[in-house]
Enzyme design. Sequence first.
Site, PDB file in Angstrom:
ATOM      1  N   ARG A  47       0.826  -1.229   0.000  1.00  0.00           N
ATOM      2  CA  ARG A  47       0.000   0.000   0.000  1.00  0.00           C
ATOM      3  C   ARG A  47       0.850   1.265   0.000  1.00  0.00           C
ATOM      4  NH1 ARG A  47      -2.103   2.435   4.329  1.00  0.00           N
ATOM      5  NH2 ARG A  47      -2.073   0.545   5.583  1.00  0.00           N
ATOM      6  N   TYR A 101     -13.657  14.396 -18.659  1.00  0.00           N
ATOM      7  CA  TYR A 101     -13.997  12.975 -18.509  1.00  0.00           C
ATOM      8  C   TYR A 101     -15.205  12.808 -17.569  1.00  0.00           C
ATOM      9  CZ  TYR A 101     -13.505   8.079 -17.325  1.00  0.00           C
ATOM     10  OH  TYR A 101     -13.752   6.749 -17.121  1.00  0.00           O
ATOM     11  N   ASP A 173      -5.228  16.808 -16.746  1.00  0.00           N
ATOM     12  CA  ASP A 173      -5.350  15.386 -17.086  1.00  0.00           C
ATOM     13  C   ASP A 173      -4.690  15.214 -18.453  1.00  0.00           C
ATOM     14  OD1 ASP A 173      -6.214  12.907 -18.063  1.00  0.00           O
ATOM     15  OD2 ASP A 173      -8.116  13.000 -16.973  1.00  0.00           O
ATOM     16  N   LYS A 198      -5.036   3.731 -20.069  1.00  0.00           N
ATOM     17  CA  LYS A 198      -5.107   4.042 -21.491  1.00  0.00           C
ATOM     18  C   LYS A 198      -3.730   3.882 -22.146  1.00  0.00           C
ATOM     19  CE  LYS A 198      -9.208   4.930 -19.988  1.00  0.00           C
ATOM     20  NZ  LYS A 198      -9.688   6.243 -19.592  1.00  0.00           N
TER      21      LYS A 198
HETATM   22  C1  PLP Z   1     -10.376   6.816 -18.467  1.00  0.00           C
HETATM   23  C2  PLP Z   1     -10.092   8.202 -18.081  1.00  0.00           C
HETATM   24  C3  PLP Z   1     -10.050   8.595 -16.735  1.00  0.00           C
HETATM   25  C4  PLP Z   1     -10.374   7.640 -15.601  1.00  0.00           C
HETATM   26  O1  PLP Z   1      -9.461   6.628 -15.509  1.00  0.00           O
HETATM   27  P1  PLP Z   1      -9.780   5.137 -14.937  1.00  0.00           P
HETATM   28  O2  PLP Z   1      -8.484   4.459 -15.114  1.00  0.00           O
HETATM   29  O3  PLP Z   1     -10.908   4.590 -15.758  1.00  0.00           O
HETATM   30  O4  PLP Z   1     -10.189   5.311 -13.510  1.00  0.00           O
HETATM   31  C5  PLP Z   1      -9.709   9.903 -16.448  1.00  0.00           C
HETATM   32  N1  PLP Z   1      -9.455  10.803 -17.431  1.00  0.00           N
HETATM   33  C6  PLP Z   1      -9.502  10.459 -18.738  1.00  0.00           C
HETATM   34  C7  PLP Z   1      -9.208  11.492 -19.769  1.00  0.00           C
HETATM   35  C8  PLP Z   1      -9.825   9.156 -19.106  1.00  0.00           C
HETATM   36  O5  PLP Z   1      -9.872   8.842 -20.409  1.00  0.00           O
END
Ligand code: PLP
Length: 380
Positions: A47, A101, A173, A198
Amino acid sequence: MKKIKDSTIVLHSEKTKKNILGAVTTPIFQSSAYLYPFGDESLKYPRYGNLPNQEEVIEKISLLENAEDGVIFATGMAAVSTTILTVVKPGEHIIVQDQIYGGTTSFIEGLLKELKIEVTYFDFCSEPDFSKVIKSNTKAIYIESPSNPLLKIIDIPTVAKISKENKIISIIDNTFATPINQKPIQLGIDIVVHSATKYLNGHSDLIAGFVASSKDYIKRIRKNSRDLGCTPNDITAYLLARGLKTLAIRVEKHNQNAIKLAKYLSEHKKVNVVNYPGLESHPQHELAKKFMKGFGGMLSVEFNMDADELNKRLSKLKFFARAVSLGGVESLLCLPSETSHSYLPKSEREKLGIKDTLVRISTGIEDIDDLINDWEEALS
Ligand SMILES: *Cc1c(COP(=O)(O)O)cnc(C)c1O
């Protein structure tokens, strides 16, 4: 030593040189209990995010983002929520990009508002100067660029400059662009968050997140991540570290394929518009060129046909499965009207420029001739 480049960073790190039994890749540590005290090392615990695979990921993504340090998270949303909760407190104010998002919007509209954190949505894509919405209690701004699903671009250096002048913490982000194409910290942004689910992992087979920033911010975010229990196990970290090794080469191919697909589709008579920042026709192409090294694998296309016909044609595609998520090696597509924006009534969606015939494409790394032929056949 000279600063090493991205495609080398993803392969070599100090942590991987630890030479555990001479292993060239970092072995997985499938143990939750560790002896103490153990030499100079601090206590190991999954953790805490201090196992070898976790540390390898932290070192590499931090270097890619030009950040002093980073934290690995179990999901992208854990990275987003922990970061915002760390820097903004009840009674304070955050200015948020108006189209972000869906999970982030859900968090902001839910827990953040319950905690009496004030939120103002602002269209940073149309206007980087957000000074008119700054209040005396404004603590942070939160942006996403390129935006989903219209691939609009924010003038990141200008937003970063205004944030600094007003002592406001800036968070971006960077999931869509990846640090290969865009390095927000170099542009003056304070904190970068990622869904590593991603592109960073790139193989559509795990869920993870990341935050990169200065030592000071990371110290605070890491403490909260430990307390909230946001750390992924070492198997996830191992897989992410493996995916990362090909990040630079994958993104290069995503960039190449997406520009070719965008050009092909933009010239097709069944297409109204292609949104891709790499196209000269994109209204912010010149701006994007200033700080993006490549324009990524994501594009969106508005087709010139009704929804029924579009459905029929999309179902003929062989290499573009209809699925949510993005950033993997295989091509995918989705209709924002059915996924990220399905919660809005049609009229509201159209106000945002999201028609029912808008298709978001995550261009994979297949041979581009096969991808273009696939569309040619489906549309003919
Ligand atoms: C998928 C996504 C998230 C969230 O991520 P998870 O791994 O699904 O929790 C946040 N921001 C963007 C731009 C995303 O495409």
